[in-house]
Design a protein around this motif. Structure first.
Motif, PDB file in Angstrom:
ATOM      1  N   TYR A  86       0.823  -1.257   0.058  1.00  0.00           N
ATOM      2  CA  TYR A  86       0.044  -0.080   0.001  1.00  0.00           C
ATOM      3  C   TYR A  86       0.839   1.190  -0.093  1.00  0.00           C
ATOM      4  O   TYR A  86       2.068   1.430   0.188  1.00  0.00           O
ATOM      5  CB  TYR A  86      -1.040   0.242   1.056  1.00  0.00           C
ATOM      6  CG  TYR A  86      -0.251   0.188   2.576  1.00  0.00           C
ATOM      7  CD1 TYR A  86       0.012   1.363   3.129  1.00  0.00           C
ATOM      8  CD2 TYR A  86       0.264  -1.039   3.040  1.00  0.00           C
ATOM      9  CE1 TYR A  86       0.529   1.327   4.428  1.00  0.00           C
ATOM     10  CE2 TYR A  86       0.721  -1.000   4.585  1.00  0.00           C
ATOM     11  CZ  TYR A  86       0.939   0.334   5.050  1.00  0.00           C
ATOM     12  OH  TYR A  86       1.570   0.486   6.199  1.00  0.00           O
ATOM     13  N   GLY A  87       0.172   2.297  -0.343  1.00  0.00           N
ATOM     14  CA  GLY A  87       1.137   3.496  -0.448  1.00  0.00           C
ATOM     15  C   GLY A  87       0.541   4.715  -1.277  1.00  0.00           C
ATOM     16  O   GLY A  87      -0.872   4.580  -1.415  1.00  0.00           O
ATOM     17  N   TRP A  88       1.240   5.716  -1.464  1.00  0.00           N
ATOM     18  CA  TRP A  88       0.389   6.972  -1.973  1.00  0.00           C
ATOM     19  C   TRP A  88       1.573   7.372  -3.338  1.00  0.00           C
ATOM     20  O   TRP A  88       2.648   6.993  -3.455  1.00  0.00           O
ATOM     21  CB  TRP A  88       0.812   8.004  -1.056  1.00  0.00           C
ATOM     22  CG  TRP A  88       2.100   8.018  -0.525  1.00  0.00           C
ATOM     23  CD1 TRP A  88       2.588   7.546   0.817  1.00  0.00           C
ATOM     24  CD2 TRP A  88       3.092   9.042  -0.811  1.00  0.00           C
ATOM     25  NE1 TRP A  88       3.782   8.054   0.908  1.00  0.00           N
ATOM     26  CE2 TRP A  88       4.036   8.977  -0.093  1.00  0.00           C
ATOM     27  CE3 TRP A  88       3.339   9.957  -2.034  1.00  0.00           C
ATOM     28  CZ2 TRP A  88       5.413   9.519  -0.139  1.00  0.00           C
ATOM     29  CZ3 TRP A  88       4.388  10.602  -2.140  1.00  0.00           C
ATOM     30  CH2 TRP A  88       5.564  10.497  -0.945  1.00  0.00           C
ATOM     31  N   ARG A  89       0.856   8.034  -3.977  1.00  0.00           N
ATOM     32  CA  ARG A  89       1.308   8.738  -5.138  1.00  0.00           C
ATOM     33  C   ARG A  89       0.974  10.248  -5.312  1.00  0.00           C
ATOM     34  O   ARG A  89      -0.354  10.103  -5.021  1.00  0.00           O
ATOM     35  CB  ARG A  89       1.028   8.016  -6.649  1.00  0.00           C
ATOM     36  CG  ARG A  89       1.599   8.777  -7.854  1.00  0.00           C
ATOM     37  CD  ARG A  89       1.319   7.905  -9.063  1.00  0.00           C
ATOM     38  NE  ARG A  89       1.863   6.624  -9.007  1.00  0.00           N
ATOM     39  CZ  ARG A  89       1.533   5.485  -9.654  1.00  0.00           C
ATOM     40  NH1 ARG A  89       0.027   5.530 -10.397  1.00  0.00           N
ATOM     41  NH2 ARG A  89       1.965   4.571  -9.761  1.00  0.00           N
ATOM     42  N   ILE A 161      -0.474   8.768   7.301  1.00  0.00           N
ATOM     43  CA  ILE A 161       0.808   9.098   6.379  1.00  0.00           C
ATOM     44  C   ILE A 161       0.667  10.566   6.387  1.00  0.00           C
ATOM     45  O   ILE A 161      -0.480  11.120   5.840  1.00  0.00           O
ATOM     46  CB  ILE A 161       0.755   8.467   5.293  1.00  0.00           C
ATOM     47  CG1 ILE A 161       1.201   6.858   5.679  1.00  0.00           C
ATOM     48  CG2 ILE A 161       2.132   8.953   4.384  1.00  0.00           C
ATOM     49  CD1 ILE A 161       1.367   6.059   4.535  1.00  0.00           C
ATOM     50  N   GLU A 162       1.663  11.311   6.682  1.00  0.00           N
ATOM     51  CA  GLU A 162       1.717  12.933   6.319  1.00  0.00           C
ATOM     52  C   GLU A 162       3.085  13.087   5.164  1.00  0.00           C
ATOM     53  O   GLU A 162       3.940  12.336   5.431  1.00  0.00           O
ATOM     54  CB  GLU A 162       1.846  13.935   7.465  1.00  0.00           C
ATOM     55  CG  GLU A 162       1.022  13.506   8.596  1.00  0.00           C
ATOM     56  CD  GLU A 162       1.117  14.300   9.798  1.00  0.00           C
ATOM     57  OE1 GLU A 162       2.298  14.543   9.995  1.00  0.00           O
ATOM     58  OE2 GLU A 162       0.041  14.628  10.637  1.00  0.00           O
ATOM     59  N   VAL A 163       3.024  13.707   4.013  1.00  0.00           N
ATOM     60  CA  VAL A 163       3.809  13.902   3.309  1.00  0.00           C
ATOM     61  C   VAL A 163       4.260  15.523   3.167  1.00  0.00           C
ATOM     62  O   VAL A 163       3.391  16.406   3.216  1.00  0.00           O
ATOM     63  CB  VAL A 163       3.767  13.544   1.821  1.00  0.00           C
ATOM     64  CG1 VAL A 163       4.658  13.842   0.711  1.00  0.00           C
ATOM     65  CG2 VAL A 163       3.294  12.011   2.050  1.00  0.00           C
ATOM     66  N   THR A 172      -2.041  14.371   3.154  1.00  0.00           N
ATOM     67  CA  THR A 172      -2.435  13.598   4.324  1.00  0.00           C
ATOM     68  C   THR A 172      -3.120  12.288   4.051  1.00  0.00           C
ATOM     69  O   THR A 172      -4.127  12.604   3.293  1.00  0.00           O
ATOM     70  CB  THR A 172      -3.041  14.229   5.709  1.00  0.00           C
ATOM     71  OG1 THR A 172      -2.334  15.253   5.888  1.00  0.00           O
ATOM     72  CG2 THR A 172      -3.378  13.430   6.659  1.00  0.00           C
ATOM     73  N   PHE A 173      -2.869  11.125   4.318  1.00  0.00           N
ATOM     74  CA  PHE A 173      -3.589   9.820   4.173  1.00  0.00           C
ATOM     75  C   PHE A 173      -3.985   9.156   5.384  1.00  0.00           C
ATOM     76  O   PHE A 173      -2.989   8.737   6.178  1.00  0.00           O
ATOM     77  CB  PHE A 173      -2.754   9.153   3.164  1.00  0.00           C
ATOM     78  CG  PHE A 173      -2.482   9.744   1.809  1.00  0.00           C
ATOM     79  CD1 PHE A 173      -3.088  10.015   0.510  1.00  0.00           C
ATOM     80  CD2 PHE A 173      -0.978  10.237   1.903  1.00  0.00           C
ATOM     81  CE1 PHE A 173      -2.740  10.621  -0.403  1.00  0.00           C
ATOM     82  CE2 PHE A 173      -0.344  10.775   0.597  1.00  0.00           C
ATOM     83  CZ  PHE A 173      -1.521  10.931  -0.474  1.00  0.00           C
TER      84      PHE A 173
END
Length: 181
Positions: A86-89, A161-163, A172-173
């Protein structure tokens, strides 16, 4: 007339005292050139500053097709199954080049183990519930991303998750790892 002159004189004396105390009037003349040079040395301004504008964000399960193309199945419910990724883009508008970003991952409780694949700048909080990953990533198309693989001992529950880019929160996710039934 004497009263007006006394008031003007008193006001002048009070203001002059205030200015002397606060440094507005100094005992030495100010060299404006040296002040500008000192400020330039102590506060460097980057010459390649690029305005960061987020045009799109995705979060969810990572999927790779037979040609190696990566897509994200968008969801905030991640099945707690070993090997799920899992993750972010994040797509940055009109941005090309390298991006220095920081990711803060907060868990509901410490996992059994922490780890990264890339040997990157990675740290863990004292209580074991928060990790910070720092990375410089090439973004020729303005895209940055990060993914995590579920391992044994990862906790169920709400995660966040904060980027950040340049200490500015850009996304923020919030999501949840849920047990597989």
């Amino acid at each position: 007339m004497k009263t007006i002159i006394m008031r003007i004189w008193t006001t002048t004396a009070v203001l002059a005292s205030f200015w002397l105390i606060s440094g507005v009037i100094g005992s030495e003349p100010i060299n404006a050139t040296s002040v500008l040079v000192e400020n330039a040395i102590s506060s460097p301004v980057p010459t390649n500053v690029k305005q960061i504008v987020v045009s799109n964000t995705e979060f969810g399960l990572k999927r790779v097709d037979s040609q190696g193309n990566v897509t994200i199945f968008q969801t905030t419910k991640i099945p707690l199954q070993e090997g799920n990724i899992y993750g972010w883009r994040i797509k940055l508008k009109d941005y090309r080049g390298e991006v220095k970003w920081r990711e803060v991952l907060r868990l509901p409780k410490p996992p059994e183990t922490w780890g990264t694949d890339n040997g990157e700048d990675f740290s863990i909080s004292v209580d074991g519930t928060t990790s910070v990953t720092r990375r410089t990533q090439s973004a020729p198309e303005g895209v940055i991303e990060n993914f995590w693989t579920i391992a044994p001992g990862d906790p169920v529950g709400k995660h966040r998750i904060e980027v950040y880019i340049d200490d500015r929160l850009i996304s923020t996710f919030e999501f949840e790892l849920i047990p597989v039934k």
